[in-house]
Design a protein around this motif. Sequence first.
Motif: not given
Length: 491
Positions: A441-446
């Motif tokens: 799985y992938y995670r993206f964020g700020i």
Amino acid sequence: MTKINNLNIVVLIICAIILTSCGTYFNQPYQQERAKLGEQTKANKNLINLPPPKEPIVVGVYNFRDQTGQYKPTENGSSFSTAVTQGATTILTKALEDSKWFTVIERENFTNLSTERNIIRSTRKQYRQTTNPNEPQLPPLLYAGVLLEGGIISYDSNIITGGFGARYFGLGGSTQYRQDRITVYLRAVSTSNGEVLKTVYVSKTILSQAIDASLFRYVKFKRLLEAETGITKNEPGQMAVTEAIEKAVEALIIEGIKDQLWAPQATQEASKKLVDDYLLEKSDAMSTEIYDRLLIKRRGKTAVTGALGLSRISGDLPNPEFEFNSKIGFKYFLNPAINVNFTYNKFNLKNKQLLNEGYMSFDLNAEYVMLPYDKFTPYVFAGVGSNASNYFDTIDLKMQFGAGLEYMVNNNIGVFGYAEHNTAFTDQLDFVEAGKRDDMYYRFGIGVNYYFSAPKSNKDLKKQQRRELKQEKRRIRKENLKQKKDSTKEE
């Protein structure tokens, strides 16, 4: 319809003119300008505001010339015109006069001065013989206690070039810039023993900019509309040389005060502040690389981090969708570039109409900050961790790696964005076991990093530098006293 299109084109032209060439149209030289006094540089203002000397220093400048050997660059190579002015001696003489620290004597064209004095001496001799026997003798010339040597030793063209442009449907614009740099060395030489008392050097950039916009459009059949506008600004090379020389004179004066070669007509506190401010500026210059990259520590030893974003599964089920992701964590820096961090992540993984499961993970990462002394830096990280469902029904090990960008808003707060790849050591993450590959799985964020032990501010650094300077001065005084005692004993 044609009228509307034509009106749109006219509006676009007007907007292009206003946005790209305001300086051209509202500040055009419509008529000839009258002669005026030369512009004053910022370095000249600082030079004039220096405290006066206790006694002016008599200096001579024989030749302060262009030593670069550079010709002016052009688009097709170079011309036979030199890149910098050949009148640097005159500029230096003016800077010395403006400072009020020096009595400048003529040495550049000494032959002319000597010839004129011989004429005066011969004329007075004749007057003594024929008319006035009491005709006074010609007074002797002043001699210099200090000679100023050096010159313009470097001209580097195109140290930075760049630009940007875009064109759409016949309408476009572009901007270009170029930066050159000159370097000046100045040294003071004692005429009594030939000792080089001090040497300073100063560099100054020269900026050139160009902005243009154009329109190329068929308005209707066999009707072509063309429009073009632009503006180019070039920083005068002579002004850059002048500012560099004036800054070098200021630096030479303060260096001489620091080493007690000469003294200002000011209180001890004012003299100390002048020297300390100069040494802080010098310290900043030593911490700055080319292209104005200031190399100072910007991030503290420890930090807490928090972020919001999205997660997306790559497993055995079709139609994966983005879901909510959040994390909090703690960072500890081993050195300015490397830190270890521990994070707690709360996220969901979803496949349309098949899966929507909540998870949490505990991650331990090693992180490498690529530009630790810059405000804006990329970074990469990798580590291991464990996944757990919301009710801890399943716990699986995993590994992760990723990259991100961070911008330091101030000494305590950094804003970042990241992307992360996670590989679980199980094929049951989506509760379906198929194929040979484990689920990912992938995670993206700020998010935001808050640094507790932020590095010292500029004021704190200046205070620390002043303390270090005081300690250094005490050490030098002790050494001088010791040398005096030793020389007295020997005598």
